[in-house]
Design an enzyme around this catalytic site. Structure first.
Site, PDB file in Angstrom:
ATOM      1  CG  ASP A   1      -0.304  -0.050   2.535  1.00 28.16           C
ATOM      2  OD1 ASP A   1       0.746   0.605   2.692  1.00 28.16           O
ATOM      3  OD2 ASP A   1      -0.822  -0.727   3.446  1.00 28.16           O
TER       4      ASP A   1
ATOM      5  CE  LYS B   1      -8.171   0.700   0.363  1.00 26.67           C
ATOM      6  NZ  LYS B   1      -7.097  -0.286   0.494  1.00 26.67           N
TER       7      LYS B   1
ATOM      8  CG  MET C   1      -5.955   7.025   7.918  1.00 26.73           C
ATOM      9  SD  MET C   1      -6.976   5.563   7.610  1.00 26.73           S
ATOM     10  CE  MET C   1      -7.472   5.111   9.288  1.00 26.73           C
TER      11      MET C   1
END
Length: 463
Positions: free
Chosen positions: A250, A272, A385
């Site tokens: 990732d 992502k 995040m």
């Protein structure tokens, strides 16, 4: 290559050590690891040599060296502080074509003892030819750190089944490919984990399958890559990365860590970035299962820890449903890495007695959390995040009771060379000029522990 590297069958070696000080003791300790016979000549004997000799029933002649001492000897170590004696023994041994080593005097060495990583029966010997001993020790330390401590078990396992595999597979190439599968795959891993019986059963099954032309089943390893600094990888993570056929990684996996993956492994990016998903989670789950079913050793490389906001549990559920074997290797989660490298203890007797990890991920332009329970004093909050929703986080915490002056830190690219830390308060962090320049991946730390950053900041710059 001035020195030709060889391994000598020590069972037939008669070794003489001239000298019995601490330098001689180091050579004695080394030769005692072999079945060689040893005798010592020296007018005086150190306590270390005397103790070793007593333990191993070694003959010591407490006198000066005599030429006849070389009779019947095939290897000689000279470790005296008399240069004339050293030169004489060297010349005499050389004239009789005997192997002689005058310790710490390379020109008088017909052989040199290498630096050794000993995992008997696996032994790695290294030499710089006497020109760079410090560099050699450095390389040895590196090798010691990456070699499994129980690799000797693999050596013993290979020895036990070598004849059986050779009898079953007549082709040298077939045997090589088979052993690569065994050592790199689940069988080798079970040997290292001490599951000997299971490993032996698996080898028998694999050997029968290999003879029939059937490829072994694939497996998935969920590996935590940590916060970014490759030095923070676990030994096991590195070992599995080196044996992977395919690596699915990732966005949070740093380029430096990807460099450690096996060179010929296929690498598939499934990252992502700020709500822009290159591939959704269900597709990732299906991809892992598909790759494993094709017989691949698949490493799912995830930033931080697979089980802390890493969706590792979801991926495992899919693997279980499809009957695919897997292993999980934990990694240092981003909160621990960011806090440690920013000099912000997550707990401290004078500041916080508890810590909460939570997500600051926006959904429908809001963050649905139990803000009342989060807004506590003597407590540290870590938001993953949360950069996009930073203003909401500050507003919600203030609205639920935390003072506007509560310290807050933003840690960008934690543990990496370009780490950046911005500190402020819930009331002013949005107005800090540097805040606008902070980019993901960024971790948010809230609590009075942030005030320790200036004092304990040992790693990088802060803003």
């Amino acid at each position: 290559m001035k020195y030709f590297p060889v391994f000598i069958d020590a069972e037939h070696v008669n070794c003489l050590i001239v000298g019995a000080g601490e330098v001689a003791a180091r050579k004695l300790e080394l030769i005692l690891k072999t079945p060689a016979s040893v005798s010592i000549v020296s007018p005086w004997v150190s306590d270390t040599v005397a103790s070793l000799a007593k333990q191993h029933d070694i003959e010591i002649h407490e006198r000066v060296f005599e030429d006849k001492d070389l009779e019947g000897k095939s290897m000689i170590f000279v470790a005296t502080d008399d240069s004339q004696v050293n030169q004489h023994i060297h010349d005499l041994a050389h004239s009789q074509s005997k192997l002689v080593n005058v310790v710490d005097n390379t020109p008088l060495c017909k052989f040199i003892t290498p630096s050794i990583v000993d995992r008997s029966p696996i032994i790695i010997a290294m030499s710089s030819g006497g020109v760079a001993p410090v560099l050699l020790r450095y390389i040895r330390q590196k090798l010691e750190s990456v070699l499994p401590s129980k690799i000797s078990l693999l050596g013993n396992f290979s020895e036990k089944f070598r004849a059986k595999v050779k009898q079953a597979l007549s082709s040298v190439t077939d045997r090589r490919y088979f052993w690569e599968e065994v050592l790199d795959g689940d069988i080798g891993e079970n040997v290292l984990q001490g599951n000997q019986a299971l490993a032996e059963q698996q080898l028998d099954t694999a050997l029968e399958a290999y003879q029939a032309g059937n490829k072994p089943k694939g497996q998935v390893y969920l590996v935590g890559a940590g916060p970014g600094d490759p030095d923070l990888l676990t030994f096991r993570a590195l070992r599995l990365m080196q044996k992977a056929d395919v690596v699915v990684y990732d966005r949070l996996v740093s380029p430096d860590i990807l460099e450690l993956v096996r060179r010929d492994a296929e690498k598939i990016y499934v990252g992502k970035a700020k709500s822009k998903h290159t591939i959704d989670q269900e597709e990732i789950n299906a991809l892992l299962a598909k790759l494993a079913k094709e017989g691949n050793r698949v490493v799912r490389l995830k930033g931080g820890d697979p089980f802390i906001f890493g969706r590792g549990g979801e991926e495992i559920q899919t693997l279980i449903q499809q009957g695919i074997e897997f292993q999980v290797v934990p990694g240092i989660t981003a909160a621990s890495g960011a806090a440690s490298y920013a000099g912000i203890p997550l707990t401290h007797r004078d500041h916080a007695q508890s810590v909460t990890f939570t997500t600051g991920h926006l959904r429908d332009n809001t963050i649905d959390l139990d803000w009342e329970s989060l807004a506590r004093k003597q407590h540290t909050l870590v938001f993953y995040m949360g950069l996009t929703g930073l203003n909401i986080i500050c507003e919600k915490l203030i609205a639920n009771g935390l003072p506007e002056g509560t310290p807050i830190a933003l840690v960008e690219n934690a543990t990496r060379g370009n780490q950046k830390v911005v500190t402020g308060t819930l009331g002013n962090i949005m107005n800090k000029p540097m805040t606008a320049n902070i980019k993901p991946p960024t971790l948010i730390i809230v609590g009075s522990v942030v005030t320790l950053h200036q004092e304990l900041n040992w790693f990088g710059a802060s803003a």
